[in-house]
Structure formats: C-alpha cells, structure tokens
Design a protein around this motif. Structure first.
Motif, short mmCIF file in Angstrom:
data_model
loop_
_atom_site.label_atom_id
_atom_site.label_comp_id
_atom_site.label_asym_id
_atom_site.label_seq_id
_atom_site.Cartn_x
_atom_site.Cartn_y
_atom_site.Cartn_z
N UNK A 215 61.12 75.32 9.26
CA UNK A 215 61.23 76.81 8.40
C UNK A 215 59.90 77.00 7.98
N UNK A 216 59.20 75.91 7.50
CA UNK A 216 57.76 76.33 7.05
C UNK A 216 56.85 76.59 8.23
N UNK A 217 57.14 76.09 9.14
CA UNK A 217 56.09 76.40 10.43
C UNK A 217 56.65 77.64 11.03
N UNK A 218 57.50 78.26 10.75
CA UNK A 218 58.04 79.65 11.33
C UNK A 218 57.21 80.85 10.62
N UNK A 219 56.54 80.43 9.58
CA UNK A 219 55.84 81.27 8.82
C UNK A 219 56.61 82.04 7.69
N UNK A 220 57.83 81.86 7.51
CA UNK A 220 58.56 82.56 6.44
C UNK A 220 58.18 81.86 5.14
N UNK A 221 57.60 82.47 4.14
CA UNK A 221 57.18 82.22 2.97
C UNK A 221 58.20 82.66 1.79
N UNK A 222 59.29 83.35 1.98
CA UNK A 222 60.25 83.77 1.20
C UNK A 222 61.66 83.24 1.44
N UNK A 223 61.52 82.13 2.17
CA UNK A 223 62.72 81.36 2.55
C UNK A 223 63.22 80.50 1.52
N UNK A 224 64.44 80.54 1.03
CA UNK A 224 65.25 79.82 0.02
C UNK A 224 65.68 78.47 0.56
N UNK A 225 65.36 77.32 -0.15
CA UNK A 225 65.96 76.09 0.10
C UNK A 225 66.60 75.41 -0.94
N UNK A 226 68.12 75.07 -0.64
CA UNK A 226 68.86 74.39 -1.66
C UNK A 226 69.50 73.07 -1.49
N UNK B 178 65.61 65.45 -3.26
CA UNK B 178 65.48 66.76 -2.44
C UNK B 178 64.17 67.41 -2.86
N UNK B 179 63.77 67.27 -4.18
CA UNK B 179 62.56 67.92 -4.47
C UNK B 179 61.30 67.37 -3.53
N UNK B 180 61.36 66.10 -3.48
CA UNK B 180 60.40 65.46 -2.33
C UNK B 180 60.43 65.97 -0.96
N UNK B 181 61.53 66.36 -0.60
CA UNK B 181 61.59 66.91 0.81
C UNK B 181 61.11 68.51 0.79
N UNK B 182 60.86 69.06 -0.29
CA UNK B 182 60.60 70.27 -0.38
C UNK B 182 61.73 71.38 -0.70
N UNK B 183 62.68 70.79 -1.11
CA UNK B 183 63.82 71.89 -1.45
C UNK B 183 64.16 71.64 -2.92
N UNK B 184 63.35 72.83 -3.57
CA UNK B 184 63.49 72.69 -5.16
C UNK B 184 64.84 73.20 -5.77
N UNK B 185 65.63 73.99 -5.14
CA UNK B 185 66.76 74.75 -5.73
C UNK B 185 68.02 73.77 -5.35
N UNK B 186 68.93 73.83 -6.50
CA UNK B 186 70.03 73.06 -6.22
C UNK B 186 71.41 73.83 -6.83
N UNK B 187 72.58 73.47 -6.24
CA UNK B 187 74.02 73.89 -6.94
C UNK B 187 73.95 72.84 -7.90
N UNK B 188 74.88 73.79 -9.02
CA UNK B 188 75.38 72.93 -10.40
C UNK B 188 76.73 73.51 -10.79
N UNK B 189 77.58 72.38 -9.97
CA UNK B 189 78.99 72.73 -10.36
C UNK B 189 79.06 72.30 -11.80
#
Length: 301
Positions: free
Chosen positions: A174-185, A198-209
């Motif tokens: 996704x990063x290589x695709x050029x999208x800078x607005x893409x959300x990662x959860x 997951x933060x280390x993978x570059x996925x900063x957002x998370x669900x919280x039940x």
C-alpha cells in the motif's frame, strides 16, 4: 477521513422481546462520546452484525448517526451474502453513515480475484468509501490490496487475521502504491494486546471492543500508547487486558459476550447476545467483575 482517538465499536442492545433497543443504543453511544472516540463503528463485529436483519442494520446505523450528530465519523458494517452486503451499503448511506467496514462474504471461500470483485461491488453500491476487513475467509494478498488501493473509494485495510508477515507485505504494498491517505487498522480481538507489535508494522490504528464496555480503561491505554508511556501501557496489559483475553478464550464468541456482560454489570441493560453466541456463566461474571475492578484501579478511576 481522520480517526483521532480510540475506535469505538458499540454493541447492539436488545429488548426483552428481542428487538433492537434504540433508546439504550443511543445512551450507550452518547455516554462514550465524552471519552473521545476517533470514530464509531455500529453494526460491526461487536455489534453482532452476523445476527442482524437488513431492517435492523438500518435501525442501528440510523440511531448511531443520530447519537453521534456529526462529532466523529460513523462507519457501518456491510458483509455476508453479496446481496445483503449491497443492501447494507445502501441503507448505511441512507442513514447518513460516513463509510463502510466490509466484513467477509458468507461461508464460501473464493480466489483473490473474487474477493477483489466483492469489495468493488460493495464500493459501487453506494457513494460511501470502504475499509477492507482481512479476516476469516476474506484473506487478501499484498498484490490484491495494491489493486484495491488503486480505487479511491477503498480507503483502508483492517487486519483481523494475525499473520504479521503478510500484514507487513500488505502495508509495504500500500505504501508503494503511492496512497498517503490510506488507513491501516489492527482488527484482532482485544487488539490492545497486540497493538505494540502492530505499531511496529506501520499499522497505527486499532479496534477497541473494550472501549464499549469500559471507556475509562480503554482511554487510559490509548493515552499511554500515544504518549509513549510504556510502563503504564504494560501495567494495563498485564493487569487488565491479558486476564480479559484469558477469560475471553474460555468460550468461543466471548469477544462480544463479555463486552455485553460488562455493560450489564455497569448498569446498562443491553440485553443478551443472540445465537449462536452465549452469555457468560455466573462464575465467569465473577471473574469479569474482578478484572474490571483491577482495570479501573489501574486507570485511576
């Protein structure tokens, strides 16, 4: 679209007669808004999407939009049989939702091209942008997510599979695709337990039940996560989230059942879960009450 805060997945309350309790749903949502959720996700996994009719999806999403009143984005669930998913997309748009979370298709496992076509069909059913949920029989490859990222209506990817190697490949694609607005959860169950990784993978957002059940505890974790207070974050993980996960893993489906039970323990009459889920036993409720008490203590309540 920006999600600045904990992502809130409300439960769907049911009356004693088994219908959606709109009043309690609105109370559930409005009571959590002061705790600063970044977005509200009605009729999704925690909201028992699997057990809702299309009319109930309309009712739930409409109530959520009214309760939120434009304060944060509302992202509605859509998925299951393709016809149902398309109908969910349409009723969510009519109800005023801001986006869709596309859950896996029903039962069948198709090839990657079929999954891409499924997402594209849901995206085309309304004007709403969509977030892809990578979970169960909806397993996407890095190449397929790069294809979907080329569609401006596809705005995010939520990983509920837990294959960190594949997740890293997808993030890179996704990063290589050029999208800078893409959300990662991170969409794993009780995602706080894995969010450090997951933060280390570059996925900063998370669900919280957990936010639905105990917003003070979930917000304390989120604040520690954002500020880099690792001592407090790990104290909450060890004292609250890890014991909650051990209890959750005792019975299939408890990722939802325990949240509803915790709300009932807190005095909000959200009703039981629907089949095939089951509610906790009295012994499990005692354990949950103890876990919540420790969480509130750690959160400083």
């Amino acid at each position: 679209m920006n999600f600045d805060g904990v992502l809130f997945f409300p439960v769907t309350p049911f009356t004693p007669e088994g219908t959606v309790d709109v009043g309690i749903l609105k109370e559930h949502i409005t009571s959590r808004l002061p705790h600063g959720p970044g977005g509200v996700f009605p009729a999704c996994g925690t909201g028992e999407f699997h057990a809702l009719s299309i009319d109930e999806v309309r009712t739930v999403v409409t109530a959520a939009v009214q309760a939120v009143a434009g304060q944060v984005p509302v992202v509605a669930g859509a998925g299951g049989p393709l016809g149902h998913a398309l109908a969910c997309a349409r009723v969510a748009e009519e109800a005023g939702a801001d986006a869709l979370l596309v859950l896996p298709p029903y039962l069948v496992t198709g090839p990657t091209d079929g999954l891409v076509a499924y997402i594209e069909a849901v995206a085309a059913a309304s004007s709403l942008p969509v977030i892809v949920y990578h979970r169960g029989n909806a397993k996407y490859t890095a190449a397929s997510m790069a294809r979907l990222a080329a569609n401006p209506k596809v705005i995010g990817f939520k990983d509920g599979l837990g294959d960190v190697g594949l997740a890293q490949e997808i993030v890179s694609a996704i990063n290589t695709s050029g999208r800078t607005d893409f959300l990662l959860f991170n969409g794993l169950l009780t995602a706080e337990l894995t969010q450090g990784a997951y933060r280390g993978l570059g996925i900063p957002l998370y669900s919280s039940a957990a936010f639905a059940m105990a917003p003070e505890i979930a917000k304390a974790y989120y604040d520690a996560y954002i500020s880099g207070d690792e001592d407090r974050r790990h104290a909450l993980l060890d004292g609250f989230y890890a014991p909650l996960v051990r209890l959750r893993d005792q019975t299939p489906g408890f990722g939802v059942s325990l949240i509803k039970a915790g709300l009932r323990l807190g005095g909000l009459p959200v009703g039981p879960v629907r089949a095939p889920l089951v509610d906790p036993t009295e012994e499990q409720l005692v354990q949950l009450k103890s876990i919540l008490a420790k969480g509130y203590e750690l959160a400083g309540r």
